[in-house]
Write a protein that holds these residues in place. Structure first.
Motif, mmCIF file in Angstrom:
data_model
loop_
_atom_site.group_PDB
_atom_site.id
_atom_site.type_symbol
_atom_site.label_atom_id
_atom_site.label_comp_id
_atom_site.label_asym_id
_atom_site.label_seq_id
_atom_site.Cartn_x
_atom_site.Cartn_y
_atom_site.Cartn_z
ATOM 1 N N VAL A 150 0.840 -1.198 0.000
ATOM 2 C CA VAL A 150 0.000 0.000 0.000
ATOM 3 C C VAL A 150 0.874 1.247 0.000
ATOM 4 O O VAL A 150 0.593 2.220 -0.722
ATOM 5 C CB VAL A 150 -0.945 -0.004 1.223
ATOM 6 N N LEU A 151 1.949 1.230 0.782
ATOM 7 C CA LEU A 151 2.859 2.377 0.820
ATOM 8 C C LEU A 151 3.463 2.624 -0.562
ATOM 9 O O LEU A 151 3.537 3.768 -1.027
ATOM 10 C CB LEU A 151 3.962 2.139 1.849
ATOM 11 N N ALA A 152 3.872 1.550 -1.232
ATOM 12 C CA ALA A 152 4.435 1.694 -2.581
ATOM 13 C C ALA A 152 3.396 2.241 -3.550
ATOM 14 O O ALA A 152 3.706 3.096 -4.394
ATOM 15 C CB ALA A 152 4.959 0.342 -3.067
ATOM 16 N N ALA A 153 2.155 1.774 -3.424
ATOM 17 C CA ALA A 153 1.089 2.261 -4.307
ATOM 18 C C ALA A 153 0.813 3.744 -4.067
ATOM 19 O O ALA A 153 0.582 4.505 -5.017
ATOM 20 C CB ALA A 153 -0.181 1.442 -4.092
ATOM 21 N N LEU A 154 0.830 4.153 -2.814
ATOM 22 C CA LEU A 154 0.603 5.564 -2.502
ATOM 23 C C LEU A 154 1.752 6.433 -3.020
ATOM 24 O O LEU A 154 1.530 7.539 -3.520
ATOM 25 C CB LEU A 154 0.444 5.745 -0.990
ATOM 26 N N ARG A 155 2.981 5.929 -2.906
ATOM 27 C CA ARG A 155 4.117 6.686 -3.444
ATOM 28 C C ARG A 155 3.983 6.844 -4.953
ATOM 29 O O ARG A 155 4.268 7.915 -5.498
ATOM 30 C CB ARG A 155 5.430 5.976 -3.102
ATOM 31 N N ASP A 156 3.567 5.782 -5.625
ATOM 32 C CA ASP A 156 3.366 5.856 -7.081
ATOM 33 C C ASP A 156 2.284 6.890 -7.416
ATOM 34 O O ASP A 156 2.426 7.662 -8.370
ATOM 35 C CB ASP A 156 2.964 4.493 -7.643
ATOM 36 N N PRO B 1 22.608 -0.977 -16.560
ATOM 37 C CA PRO B 1 21.200 -1.394 -16.680
ATOM 38 C C PRO B 1 20.248 -0.543 -15.849
ATOM 39 O O PRO B 1 19.095 -0.324 -16.253
ATOM 40 C CB PRO B 1 21.222 -2.850 -16.189
ATOM 41 N N LEU B 2 20.705 -0.053 -14.708
ATOM 42 C CA LEU B 2 19.841 0.796 -13.880
ATOM 43 C C LEU B 2 19.617 2.151 -14.545
ATOM 44 O O LEU B 2 18.510 2.695 -14.496
ATOM 45 C CB LEU B 2 20.465 0.977 -12.499
ATOM 46 N N ALA B 3 20.662 2.695 -15.150
ATOM 47 C CA ALA B 3 20.501 3.961 -15.877
ATOM 48 C C ALA B 3 19.573 3.774 -17.070
ATOM 49 O O ALA B 3 18.721 4.633 -17.358
ATOM 50 C CB ALA B 3 21.866 4.478 -16.332
ATOM 51 N N GLU B 4 19.710 2.652 -17.752
ATOM 52 C CA GLU B 4 18.854 2.384 -18.914
ATOM 53 C C GLU B 4 17.397 2.180 -18.494
ATOM 54 O O GLU B 4 16.477 2.510 -19.259
ATOM 55 C CB GLU B 4 19.379 1.162 -19.655
ATOM 56 N N ALA B 5 17.188 1.669 -17.294
ATOM 57 C CA ALA B 5 15.816 1.509 -16.801
ATOM 58 C C ALA B 5 15.144 2.863 -16.626
ATOM 59 O O ALA B 5 13.938 3.007 -16.884
ATOM 60 C CB ALA B 5 15.815 0.747 -15.481
ATOM 61 N N THR B 6 15.906 3.873 -16.204
ATOM 62 C CA THR B 6 15.319 5.217 -16.072
ATOM 63 C C THR B 6 14.973 5.783 -17.446
ATOM 64 O O THR B 6 13.960 6.465 -17.602
ATOM 65 C CB THR B 6 16.268 6.180 -15.335
ATOM 66 N N GLU C 188 10.657 5.620 -9.283
ATOM 67 C CA GLU C 188 11.233 4.432 -8.652
ATOM 68 C C GLU C 188 12.588 4.090 -9.261
ATOM 69 O O GLU C 188 13.556 3.812 -8.542
ATOM 70 C CB GLU C 188 10.267 3.255 -8.801
ATOM 71 N N ALA C 189 12.684 4.098 -10.578
ATOM 72 C CA ALA C 189 13.944 3.765 -11.236
ATOM 73 C C ALA C 189 15.028 4.785 -10.899
ATOM 74 O O ALA C 189 16.197 4.422 -10.705
ATOM 75 C CB ALA C 189 13.735 3.693 -12.753
ATOM 76 N N ASP C 190 14.655 6.036 -10.821
ATOM 77 C CA ASP C 190 15.593 7.099 -10.471
ATOM 78 C C ASP C 190 16.124 6.901 -9.053
ATOM 79 O O ASP C 190 17.329 7.021 -8.790
ATOM 80 C CB ASP C 190 14.875 8.450 -10.599
ATOM 81 N N ARG C 191 15.222 6.556 -8.126
ATOM 82 C CA ARG C 191 15.627 6.342 -6.743
ATOM 83 C C ARG C 191 16.582 5.154 -6.638
ATOM 84 O O ARG C 191 17.588 5.223 -5.929
ATOM 85 C CB ARG C 191 14.398 6.110 -5.868
ATOM 86 N N VAL C 192 16.286 4.083 -7.353
ATOM 87 C CA VAL C 192 17.137 2.893 -7.301
ATOM 88 C C VAL C 192 18.525 3.200 -7.859
ATOM 89 O O VAL C 192 19.546 2.778 -7.298
ATOM 90 C CB VAL C 192 16.481 1.731 -8.073
#
Length: 243
Positions: free
Chosen positions: A45-51, A143-148, A162-166
């Motif tokens: 739920v927390l992840a959904a609210l952040r999204d 791969p993480l940069a490409e995900a963003t 989310e991708a930026d934070r990771v």
């Protein structure tokens, strides 16, 4: 032969010990299965609210009740309240007694100050890493940069957040400093809050931001410390969209 640590116990010894200690007690009850499931549900739920915050689905200044949000996500009100309490602790929402939760948002001044603090923490850390890590360690983050970039190309603000934070978290994890990672990630989440009356970033803005990740990795991989510092500082201190 003297007994050793691997010898079998003396017959009847265990029963004698139990008798001396009193009647055998029943085993402790097993923790209910609902506890880990509840924790997982709260995290979901927390992840959904952040999204929803990152995408603008939950708008600054608007008030939402826990039961209404619970119905939206198909859960009970309890995990929603728990998640909102967490967001309130981060300054993202305000608790309105007997009414619900109001999305606080952040002023452009707040966002600029948070970005300044992030840069003060992250830029020196990245430069210290750049002086010691071999090129392949930076390439492993590609791969993480490409995900963003993929999330930005789709214009998916929640996925991009989310991708930026990771991406930024995994860079700082290379320092081995867990406290630095935790503080920086908390600041990062706060900068991803919506700005009241601001214009949400579109695909072009997200893509420009994402491409700076790959440019930063290129500079770090090639040992260009000056370029890496400039890119990191500009990336972290850019004014929030809509200001």
């Amino acid at each position: 032969m003297e007994p050793t640590g691997t010898d079998s116990p003396i017959p009847g010894a265990e029963a004698a010990v139990r008798t001396a200690a009193g009647p055998e007690r029943p085993p402790l009850p097993v923790r209910p299965r609902s506890l880990p499931e509840r924790h997982s549900l709260r995290a979901q739920v927390l992840a959904a609210l952040r999204d929803a915050l990152a995408s603008g689905e939950l708008a600054p200044g608007e008030t939402y009740s826990a039961p209404a949000l619970a119905e939206r996500y198909g859960v009970s009100a309890t995990p929603v309240r728990e998640a909102m309490q967490r967001l309130a602790g981060e300054g993202v929402v305000e608790i309105l007694p007997n009414r619900g939760f109001r999305i606080a948002g952040r002023s452009p001044e707040d966002m600029a100050e948070l970005a300044e603090v992030r840069a003060a923490l992250e830029v020196p850390a990245v430069l210290r890493l750049a002086r010691s890590l071999p090129p392949e360690r930076w390439e492993a983050l590609r791969p993480l940069a490409e995900a963003t970039v993929r999330a930005a190309t789709l214009g998916d603000r929640a996925a991009y957040a989310e991708a930026d934070r990771v991406f930024h978290r995994e860079i700082l994890r290379l320092t081995g400093n867990r406290h630095l990672v935790s503080v920086a990630e908390d600041l990062h989440r706060k900068t991803q809050c919506p700005v009241p009356d601001g214009t949400p970033p579109g695909t072009a803005e997200l893509l420009a931001d994402a491409l700076e990740h790959t440019a930063l990795l290129d500079a770090l991989r090639s040992g260009d410390l000056g370029g890496a510092e400039r890119l990191a500082r500009e990336h972290l201190t850019r004014p929030p969209y809509g200001t």
